[in-house]
Design an enzyme around this catalytic site. Structure first.
Site, PDB file in Angstrom:
ATOM      1  N   ASN A  13      -0.109  -4.552 -13.122  1.00 27.58           N
ATOM      2  CA  ASN A  13      -0.367  -5.428 -11.976  1.00 27.58           C
ATOM      3  C   ASN A  13      -0.701  -4.499 -10.820  1.00 27.58           C
ATOM      4  O   ASN A  13       0.181  -3.849 -10.268  1.00 27.58           O
ATOM      5  CB  ASN A  13       0.879  -6.267 -11.662  1.00 27.58           C
ATOM      6  CG  ASN A  13       0.718  -7.062 -10.375  1.00 27.58           C
ATOM      7  OD1 ASN A  13      -0.382  -7.121  -9.810  1.00 27.58           O
ATOM      8  ND2 ASN A  13       1.799  -7.661  -9.903  1.00 27.58           N
ATOM      9  N   LYS A  15      -1.692  -5.210  -7.917  1.00 20.70           N
ATOM     10  CA  LYS A  15      -1.359  -5.762  -6.597  1.00 20.70           C
ATOM     11  C   LYS A  15      -2.549  -5.552  -5.644  1.00 20.70           C
ATOM     12  O   LYS A  15      -3.691  -5.579  -6.096  1.00 20.70           O
ATOM     13  CB  LYS A  15      -0.055  -5.158  -6.093  1.00 20.70           C
ATOM     14  CG  LYS A  15       1.072  -5.294  -7.151  1.00 20.70           C
ATOM     15  CD  LYS A  15       2.436  -4.982  -6.655  1.00 20.70           C
ATOM     16  CE  LYS A  15       3.444  -5.191  -7.787  1.00 20.70           C
ATOM     17  NZ  LYS A  15       4.824  -4.974  -7.381  1.00 20.70           N
ATOM     18  N   HIS A 101       4.327 -14.570  -9.325  1.00 27.28           N
ATOM     19  CA  HIS A 101       4.906 -13.262  -8.997  1.00 27.28           C
ATOM     20  C   HIS A 101       5.842 -13.410  -7.786  1.00 27.28           C
ATOM     21  O   HIS A 101       5.560 -14.169  -6.874  1.00 27.28           O
ATOM     22  CB  HIS A 101       3.795 -12.247  -8.696  1.00 27.28           C
ATOM     23  CG  HIS A 101       4.322 -10.849  -8.673  1.00 27.28           C
ATOM     24  ND1 HIS A 101       4.952 -10.332  -7.563  1.00 27.28           N
ATOM     25  CD2 HIS A 101       4.367  -9.894  -9.625  1.00 27.28           C
ATOM     26  CE1 HIS A 101       5.364  -9.098  -7.847  1.00 27.28           C
ATOM     27  NE2 HIS A 101       5.020  -8.806  -9.092  1.00 27.28           N
ATOM     28  N   GLU A 103       6.273 -11.610  -5.295  1.00 22.16           N
ATOM     29  CA  GLU A 103       5.654 -11.334  -3.989  1.00 22.16           C
ATOM     30  C   GLU A 103       4.931 -12.571  -3.466  1.00 22.16           C
ATOM     31  O   GLU A 103       4.869 -12.808  -2.261  1.00 22.16           O
ATOM     32  CB  GLU A 103       4.717 -10.124  -4.095  1.00 22.16           C
ATOM     33  CG  GLU A 103       5.524  -8.830  -4.215  1.00 22.16           C
ATOM     34  CD  GLU A 103       4.854  -7.733  -5.005  1.00 22.16           C
ATOM     35  OE1 GLU A 103       3.638  -7.802  -5.256  1.00 22.16           O
ATOM     36  OE2 GLU A 103       5.578  -6.777  -5.388  1.00 22.16           O
ATOM     37  N   GLU A 173      11.086 -10.310 -14.115  1.00 26.41           N
ATOM     38  CA  GLU A 173      11.004  -9.278 -13.083  1.00 26.41           C
ATOM     39  C   GLU A 173      12.115  -9.494 -12.052  1.00 26.41           C
ATOM     40  O   GLU A 173      11.958 -10.305 -11.125  1.00 26.41           O
ATOM     41  CB  GLU A 173       9.649  -9.350 -12.367  1.00 26.41           C
ATOM     42  CG  GLU A 173       8.475  -9.056 -13.269  1.00 26.41           C
ATOM     43  CD  GLU A 173       7.308  -8.462 -12.494  1.00 26.41           C
ATOM     44  OE1 GLU A 173       6.812  -7.419 -12.914  1.00 26.41           O
ATOM     45  OE2 GLU A 173       6.922  -9.024 -11.448  1.00 26.41           O
ATOM     46  N   GLY A 179       9.313  -2.263  -7.191  1.00 27.00           N
ATOM     47  CA  GLY A 179       8.856  -1.300  -6.187  1.00 27.00           C
ATOM     48  C   GLY A 179       9.991  -0.545  -5.521  1.00 27.00           C
ATOM     49  O   GLY A 179       9.791   0.121  -4.508  1.00 27.00           O
ATOM     50  N   SER A 219       9.854  -1.433 -11.724  1.00 21.23           N
ATOM     51  CA  SER A 219      10.023   0.027 -11.785  1.00 21.23           C
ATOM     52  C   SER A 219       9.998   0.567 -13.216  1.00 21.23           C
ATOM     53  O   SER A 219      10.667   1.547 -13.527  1.00 21.23           O
ATOM     54  CB  SER A 219      11.292   0.473 -11.045  1.00 21.23           C
ATOM     55  OG  SER A 219      11.223   0.109  -9.674  1.00 21.23           O
TER      56      SER A 219
HETATM   57  P1  13P Z   1       6.732  -1.922  -9.877  1.00 22.55           P
HETATM   58  O1  13P Z   1       6.465  -1.454 -11.278  1.00 22.55           O
HETATM   59  O2  13P Z   1       5.939  -1.181  -8.840  1.00 22.55           O
HETATM   60  O3  13P Z   1       8.208  -1.963  -9.587  1.00 22.55           O
HETATM   61  O4  13P Z   1       6.216  -3.433  -9.784  1.00 22.55           O
HETATM   62  C1  13P Z   1       6.590  -4.319 -10.758  1.00 22.55           C
HETATM   63  C2  13P Z   1       5.832  -5.570 -10.567  1.00 22.55           C
HETATM   64  O5  13P Z   1       6.010  -6.283  -9.601  1.00 22.55           O
HETATM   65  C3  13P Z   1       4.823  -5.906 -11.573  1.00 22.55           C
HETATM   66  O6  13P Z   1       4.362  -7.207 -11.393  1.00 22.55           O
END
Ligand code: 13P
Length: 258
Positions: A13, A15, A101, A103, A173, A179, A219
Site C-alpha cells: 500500500n 499510500k 483503511h 487512515e 491492521e 507506521g 510495520s
Molecule cells: P506500515 O507498513 O507503514 O506500518 O503501513 C501498514 C499499512 O497501513 C498498510 O496498509
C-alpha cells in the site's frame, strides 16, 4: 482449518507516495528484484495512488505484479466531485482495491457503513477487494479487539454472498502498529486473524473460512515477515513503508515463497 486452500497475498500500500514517474521507477526496481526468483508461492499486488494506476499497470505487464487502487467511491456514477468509481478503475485494468483503511476511517470520515457500500460497489464492478479492519490502541487496552474487528467485518460484509466473498481478502491492521515501527507480535497477529476467520465461519461456514485470505498489516518488514507469515492464520501482508523500498518488498515476497 486447511491453509492449503487459500492464497498467500503480499500487497503493498503505497499510500500518498510516488509521482507517476517515481511509481514506474519503483515498479521497475521491484521487477528487477524479482527476476529469476520464485514468486508463485504468493500473489503480489501493488496498491498505488489513482494517478499512478495507468503507468504502473503498463509497467507491471509481463511481471507477476498485479495492481490495485487505494480507495473507490460507492456510487456507480454521479455528482461526487473528486471521486473515482469502480467502473473507472476496471476500465484501465485495475484488479484490486483497498477499502476501509484505518487512515481513511481516521482522516476522511469513513464508517463501517460507507466501507460496506464501497466494498459492495467494488465487487459488483468485478474488482477484488482488500478489506481493512483493526483496533486502535485504546480499544486493545480496553479489551475490545475481538468485538471491534468482528463488528467491522460483519458490517462491511453485510449483503455479500459466499460467491462474492471469494473476491474479498481481509487485512487485519491494528491501528497502533501502522507506521509506528511497533509490529504486533506474530502470536497477536495470528490470534486476531484467527478471530476474523472465525467470524467468516459463523457467517458463511467452514469452507469459506478455510478459503479466505486474511493478511496482517502494520510495520511488516523484511526482518519480521518470515515469523508473521509462518503463523497458520496469517495468509500474507499489507505493507506500507517497506513496500516503497524494492529490496525490502522483494525480501517479504521471498519470505512468502520460502
Ligand atoms: P506500515 O507498513 O507503514 O506500518 O503501513 C501498514 C499499512 O497501513 C498498510 O496498509
Amino acid at each position: 482449518m486447511n491453509r492449503a486452500l487459500r492464497k498467500t497475498v503480499i500487497a503493498g500500500n503505497w499510500k500518498m507516495n510516488k509521482t507517476p514517474s517515481e511509481a514506474v521507477e519503483l515498479i521497475n526496481a521491484i521487477k528487477a528484484e524479482l527476476a529469476g526468483k520464485k514468486t508463485d508461492g504468493c500473489e503480489i499486488v501493488a496498491c498505488v495512488p489513482y494517478v499512478d494506476l495507468v503507468p504502473v499497470i503498463e509497467a507491471a505487464k509481463g511481471s507477476p505484479i498485479k495492481v490495485g487502487a487505494e480507495n473507490v467511491h460507492f456510487a456507480a456514477s454521479g455528482a461526487y466531485t473528486g471521486e473515482i468509481s469502480a467502473a473507472m478503475l476496471c476500465e484501465i485494468g485495475t484488479e484490486y482495491v483497498i477499502v476501509g483503511h484505518s487512515e481513511r476511517r481516521q482522516y476522511f470520515g469513513e464508517t463501517d457503513n460507507t466501507v460496506s457500500a464501497r466494498l459492495t460497489a467494488a465487487l459488483a464492478a468485478g474488482l477484488k477487494v482488500i478489506l481493512c479492519v483493526g483496533e486502535t490502541l485504546e480499544q486493545r487496552e480496553l479489551g475490545v479487539t475481538a468485538e471491534t474487528v468482528s463488528a467491522q467485518t460483519k458490517i462491511a460484509l453485510s449483503g455479500i454472498t459466499a460467491e462474492q466473498l471469494k473476491n474479498v481478502i481481509i487485512a487485519y491492521e491494528p491501528v497502533w502498529a501502522i507506521g509506528t515501527g511497533k509490529t504486533a507480535t506474530a502470536d497477536q497477529a495470528d490470534e486476531v486473524c484467527g478471530i476474523i476467520r472465525g467470524v467468516i465461519a459463523s457467517l458463511y461456514g467452514e469452507s469459506s473460512a478455510d478459503g479466505i485470505t486474511v493478511q496482517y498489516g502494520g510495520s511488516m518488514n523484511a526482518k519480521n515477515a518470515a515469523e508473521l507469515l509462518g503463523k497458520p492464520n496469517v495468509d500474507g501482508g499489507l505493507i506500507g513503508g517497506a513496500s516503497l523500498k524494492a529490496p525490502d518488498f522483494a525480501a517479504i515476497i521471498a519470505a512468502a515463497n520460502a
